[in-house]
Design a protein around this motif. Structure first.
Motif, PDB file in Angstrom:
ATOM      1  N   THR A 313       1.860  -1.574   9.262  1.00  0.00           N
ATOM      2  CA  THR A 313       0.873  -2.595   9.591  1.00  0.00           C
ATOM      3  C   THR A 313       0.437  -3.312   8.319  1.00  0.00           C
ATOM      4  O   THR A 313       0.602  -2.798   7.211  1.00  0.00           O
ATOM      5  N   ARG A 314      -0.135  -4.488   8.478  1.00  0.00           N
ATOM      6  CA  ARG A 314      -0.647  -5.232   7.326  1.00  0.00           C
ATOM      7  C   ARG A 314      -1.789  -4.461   6.647  1.00  0.00           C
ATOM      8  O   ARG A 314      -1.921  -4.464   5.422  1.00  0.00           O
ATOM      9  N   GLU A 315      -2.594  -3.805   7.452  1.00  0.00           N
ATOM     10  CA  GLU A 315      -3.705  -3.024   6.901  1.00  0.00           C
ATOM     11  C   GLU A 315      -3.186  -1.905   5.990  1.00  0.00           C
ATOM     12  O   GLU A 315      -3.709  -1.674   4.893  1.00  0.00           O
ATOM     13  N   GLU A 316      -2.164  -1.207   6.455  1.00  0.00           N
ATOM     14  CA  GLU A 316      -1.583  -0.133   5.657  1.00  0.00           C
ATOM     15  C   GLU A 316      -0.979  -0.692   4.370  1.00  0.00           C
ATOM     16  O   GLU A 316      -1.155  -0.122   3.289  1.00  0.00           O
ATOM     17  N   TYR A 317      -0.277  -1.806   4.488  1.00  0.00           N
ATOM     18  CA  TYR A 317       0.343  -2.443   3.324  1.00  0.00           C
ATOM     19  C   TYR A 317      -0.721  -2.831   2.290  1.00  0.00           C
ATOM     20  O   TYR A 317      -0.589  -2.533   1.097  1.00  0.00           O
ATOM     21  N   ASP A 318      -1.785  -3.494   2.734  1.00  0.00           N
ATOM     22  CA  ASP A 318      -2.831  -3.950   1.808  1.00  0.00           C
ATOM     23  C   ASP A 318      -3.495  -2.765   1.105  1.00  0.00           C
ATOM     24  O   ASP A 318      -3.813  -2.845  -0.090  1.00  0.00           O
ATOM     25  N   ALA A 319      -3.698  -1.684   1.845  1.00  0.00           N
ATOM     26  CA  ALA A 319      -4.338  -0.505   1.250  1.00  0.00           C
ATOM     27  C   ALA A 319      -3.441   0.114   0.174  1.00  0.00           C
ATOM     28  O   ALA A 319      -3.922   0.508  -0.902  1.00  0.00           O
ATOM     29  N   LYS A 320      -2.156   0.198   0.439  1.00  0.00           N
ATOM     30  CA  LYS A 320      -1.231   0.747  -0.552  1.00  0.00           C
ATOM     31  C   LYS A 320      -1.170  -0.137  -1.792  1.00  0.00           C
ATOM     32  O   LYS A 320      -1.237   0.358  -2.931  1.00  0.00           O
ATOM     33  N   VAL A 321      -1.025  -1.434  -1.587  1.00  0.00           N
ATOM     34  CA  VAL A 321      -0.925  -2.359  -2.716  1.00  0.00           C
ATOM     35  C   VAL A 321      -2.175  -2.276  -3.582  1.00  0.00           C
ATOM     36  O   VAL A 321      -2.100  -2.223  -4.820  1.00  0.00           O
ATOM     37  N   ASP A 322      -3.331  -2.255  -2.954  1.00  0.00           N
ATOM     38  CA  ASP A 322      -4.590  -2.178  -3.701  1.00  0.00           C
ATOM     39  C   ASP A 322      -4.672  -0.873  -4.491  1.00  0.00           C
ATOM     40  O   ASP A 322      -5.078  -0.868  -5.660  1.00  0.00           O
ATOM     41  N   CYS A 323      -4.283   0.239  -3.864  1.00  0.00           N
ATOM     42  CA  CYS A 323      -4.341   1.543  -4.531  1.00  0.00           C
ATOM     43  C   CYS A 323      -3.416   1.561  -5.747  1.00  0.00           C
ATOM     44  O   CYS A 323      -3.813   1.988  -6.842  1.00  0.00           O
ATOM     45  N   PHE A 324      -2.194   1.093  -5.575  1.00  0.00           N
ATOM     46  CA  PHE A 324      -1.252   1.072  -6.695  1.00  0.00           C
ATOM     47  C   PHE A 324      -1.707   0.104  -7.784  1.00  0.00           C
ATOM     48  O   PHE A 324      -1.621   0.411  -8.977  1.00  0.00           O
ATOM     49  N   ALA A 325      -2.190  -1.076  -7.394  1.00  0.00           N
ATOM     50  CA  ALA A 325      -2.605  -2.079  -8.381  1.00  0.00           C
ATOM     51  C   ALA A 325      -3.731  -1.549  -9.259  1.00  0.00           C
ATOM     52  O   ALA A 325      -3.728  -1.740 -10.487  1.00  0.00           O
ATOM     53  N   ARG A 326      -4.700  -0.891  -8.644  1.00  0.00           N
ATOM     54  CA  ARG A 326      -5.803  -0.305  -9.413  1.00  0.00           C
ATOM     55  C   ARG A 326      -5.293   0.767 -10.372  1.00  0.00           C
ATOM     56  O   ARG A 326      -5.728   0.868 -11.515  1.00  0.00           O
ATOM     57  N   GLY A 327      -4.375   1.573  -9.898  1.00  0.00           N
ATOM     58  CA  GLY A 327      -3.833   2.629 -10.741  1.00  0.00           C
ATOM     59  C   GLY A 327      -3.052   2.085 -11.915  1.00  0.00           C
ATOM     60  O   GLY A 327      -3.229   2.535 -13.059  1.00  0.00           O
ATOM     61  N   PHE A 328      -2.185   1.102 -11.666  1.00  0.00           N
ATOM     62  CA  PHE A 328      -1.400   0.526 -12.756  1.00  0.00           C
ATOM     63  C   PHE A 328      -2.286  -0.174 -13.781  1.00  0.00           C
ATOM     64  O   PHE A 328      -1.995  -0.158 -14.979  1.00  0.00           O
ATOM     65  N   ALA A 329      -3.381  -0.786 -13.319  1.00  0.00           N
ATOM     66  CA  ALA A 329      -4.295  -1.463 -14.241  1.00  0.00           C
ATOM     67  C   ALA A 329      -4.974  -0.467 -15.182  1.00  0.00           C
ATOM     68  O   ALA A 329      -5.239  -0.785 -16.357  1.00  0.00           O
ATOM     69  N   ALA A 330      -5.234   0.737 -14.671  1.00  0.00           N
ATOM     70  CA  ALA A 330      -5.928   1.743 -15.480  1.00  0.00           C
ATOM     71  C   ALA A 330      -4.992   2.637 -16.282  1.00  0.00           C
ATOM     72  O   ALA A 330      -5.415   3.286 -17.234  1.00  0.00           O
ATOM     73  N   TRP A 331      -3.735   2.669 -15.922  1.00  0.00           N
ATOM     74  CA  TRP A 331      -2.772   3.602 -16.524  1.00  0.00           C
ATOM     75  C   TRP A 331      -2.217   3.047 -17.833  1.00  0.00           C
ATOM     76  O   TRP A 331      -1.655   1.954 -17.872  1.00  0.00           O
ATOM     77  N   GLU A 332      -2.408   3.799 -18.891  1.00  0.00           N
ATOM     78  CA  GLU A 332      -1.889   3.441 -20.215  1.00  0.00           C
ATOM     79  C   GLU A 332      -2.230   2.002 -20.590  1.00  0.00           C
ATOM     80  O   GLU A 332      -1.401   1.237 -21.094  1.00  0.00           O
ATOM     81  N   GLY A 333      -3.501   1.639 -20.335  1.00  0.00           N
ATOM     82  CA  GLY A 333      -3.971   0.309 -20.712  1.00  0.00           C
ATOM     83  C   GLY A 333      -3.290  -0.818 -19.976  1.00  0.00           C
ATOM     84  O   GLY A 333      -3.203  -1.953 -20.483  1.00  0.00           O
ATOM     85  N   GLY A 334      -2.797  -0.533 -18.784  1.00  0.00           N
ATOM     86  CA  GLY A 334      -2.145  -1.568 -17.986  1.00  0.00           C
ATOM     87  C   GLY A 334      -0.731  -1.886 -18.440  1.00  0.00           C
ATOM     88  O   GLY A 334      -0.169  -2.932 -18.081  1.00  0.00           O
ATOM     89  N   ARG A 335      -0.128  -0.969 -19.187  1.00  0.00           N
ATOM     90  CA  ARG A 335       1.199  -1.213 -19.763  1.00  0.00           C
ATOM     91  C   ARG A 335       2.262  -1.579 -18.730  1.00  0.00           C
ATOM     92  O   ARG A 335       3.152  -2.390 -18.985  1.00  0.00           O
ATOM     93  N   TRP A 336       2.170  -0.974 -17.543  1.00  0.00           N
ATOM     94  CA  TRP A 336       3.210  -1.167 -16.533  1.00  0.00           C
ATOM     95  C   TRP A 336       2.756  -2.059 -15.378  1.00  0.00           C
ATOM     96  O   TRP A 336       3.495  -2.248 -14.403  1.00  0.00           O
ATOM     97  N   ALA A 337       1.539  -2.588 -15.472  1.00  0.00           N
ATOM     98  CA  ALA A 337       0.963  -3.340 -14.358  1.00  0.00           C
ATOM     99  C   ALA A 337       1.798  -4.558 -13.976  1.00  0.00           C
ATOM    100  O   ALA A 337       1.963  -4.874 -12.790  1.00  0.00           O
ATOM    101  N   ALA A 338       2.341  -5.253 -14.971  1.00  0.00           N
ATOM    102  CA  ALA A 338       3.100  -6.471 -14.676  1.00  0.00           C
ATOM    103  C   ALA A 338       4.404  -6.186 -13.945  1.00  0.00           C
ATOM    104  O   ALA A 338       4.986  -7.082 -13.307  1.00  0.00           O
TER     105      ALA A 338
END
Length: 400
Positions: A313-338
């Motif tokens: 579902t779109r809801e499930e997709y948005d929740a996953k994307v948000d969770c991963f995006a927040r994690g990548f932003a915080a992980w190793e100073g955002g090294r892998w976020a892009a």
């Protein structure tokens, strides 16, 4: 010495556990034992069944402790009680062929250095765990070979396949580990067989690191069952995923946390996924024991994108994307976020509607099946795979 110990940790799923015990007890083999580690709130049902009704010397019951144990501690005490030369752990809603005890003898002769055995697994949803159409899985190949430890390490520690989870089925859970290897694991890692709450993937990490040789059987030897009360049920229900994680976190308080500062992806909330659960375990092991993680960052960004593709579902997709995006932003100073560029949401066109063969695996619509338990499904599936007697005799082919 007993050739094979089958550990059956269980908590509050007595009816499923009793079905699994009955299935194992039906075997005529005397080369195995079953250790039932009961962590339930009510000890009565399993005590009555095992000690008053079944009365089979191959089965031993460990009663509940005074307080509920974290799953990792229940697994620990189960393995501590084993007497077998080889040890395996399955869930209380699963099934393993007790003739595995005979196969370990064969592999000991054929692969003299092997101290770990893995195999392909069948999968089966119990009838009460089919909120949507589901497919049972039967691997059809039957060969066996020694696996490359380097390739396994790249897949497991560094996620080299860039898939939503590593394709590594090596460990004590639905695998067989020689007692000598389990003792080396205990000596090498914290003085215990198990440390991390995500016990099965932790075991995979330690087996890959410590085993002398790992032999893999393409012929399935067990069934990964999933009843409505199982943790596996979370793979078919987002609501169940959240409930299971909350309970899991509560009952593992005081041990190693699922959330670690060096990998700041959060498992709580609607964006949680199996991908993240596994990654928190593999990174904990590598961080704790100094395993080289070169390449993991970029590989995990691709794995996260792959996980997002598996959204119904779109809801499930948005929740996953948000969770991963927040994690990548915080992980190793955002090294892998892009590098995290999830594909646009595309709702699945067909969900588990068609039976058929793909990549040497038979997929069968479970709504059409007669079997109602993992053991019944295993017997059904044996009609299309290499018979165990042929496997034990070293036969290469068989005729239908």
């Amino acid at each position: 010495m007993v050739q094979l110990s089958i550990c059956l940790p269980t908590r509050n799923r007595q009816s499923y556990c009793i079905e699994t015990i009955k299935a194992l007890a039906a075997s005529e083999s005397r080369g195995f034992e079953v250790i039932v580690a009961d962590n339930s709130d009510d000890p009565g049902p399993l005590d009555a069944f095992l000690n008053k009704q079944l009365k089979d010397g191959r089965f031993r019951l460990i009663p509940p402790a005074p307080a509920v144990l974290p799953m990792v501690n229940n697994w620990e005490r189960a393995v501590e009680q084993t007497e077998g030369r080889w040890i395996t752990v399955i869930g209380d809603d699963d099934f393993v062929d007790p003739r595995l005890s005979e196969l370990t003898r064969l592999f000991e002769v054929k692969y003299r250095d092997a101290d770990a055995i893995s195999w392909e697994c069948m999968t089966f949803q119990w009838p009460d765990n089919r909120p949507a159409p589901t497919l049972a899985r039967i691997p059809l190949a039957s060969g066996a070979s020694i696996l490359s430890k380097q390739a396994l390490a790249d897949q497991l520690y560094r996620w080299s396949e860039r898939k939503r989870h590593p394709g590594v089925g090596v460990g004590i859970y639905h695998g067989a580990i020689k007692r000598s290897l389990m003792e080396r694991v205990k000596q090498s890692y914290g003085g215990r067989y198990f440390e991390h709450p995500n016990v099965d993937w932790e075991s995979s990490c330690k087996v890959v690191s410590t085993a002398r040789a790992i032999v893999h059987s393409q012929r399935p030897l067990s069934v990964l069952g999933a009843c409505a009360a199982s943790n596996s049920a979370a793979t078919v229900s987002r609501e169940t995923m959240g409930t299971r994680l909350a309970t899991f976190e509560t009952e593992t308080t005081g041990g190693i946390s699922l959330n670690q500062p060096f990998f700041p992806f959060r498992l709580a909330g609607s964006g949680a996924s199996l991908c993240l659960s596994i990654a928190t375990t593999t990174t904990w092991f590598c961080h704790t024991y100094g395993i080289d993680l070169a390449g993991f960052g970029a590989n995990f960004a691709h794995a996260a994108m792959d996980e997002c593709r598996y959204s119904h579902t779109r809801e499930e997709y948005d929740a996953k994307v948000d969770c991963f995006a927040r994690g990548f932003a915080a992980w190793e100073g955002g090294r892998w976020a892009a590098m995290f560029k999830p594909p646009a949401f595309a709702p699945p066109k067909t969900i588990n509607q068609l039976s058929g063969v793909s990549d040497e695996t038979l997929h069968v619509r479970e709504a059409e099946l007669g079997p109602t338990t993992p053991e019944e499904f295993y017997r059904f599936a044996e009609h299309v795979i290499m018979p165990m007697d042929n496997l034990l005799a070293g036969t290469k082919v068989f005729a239908l």
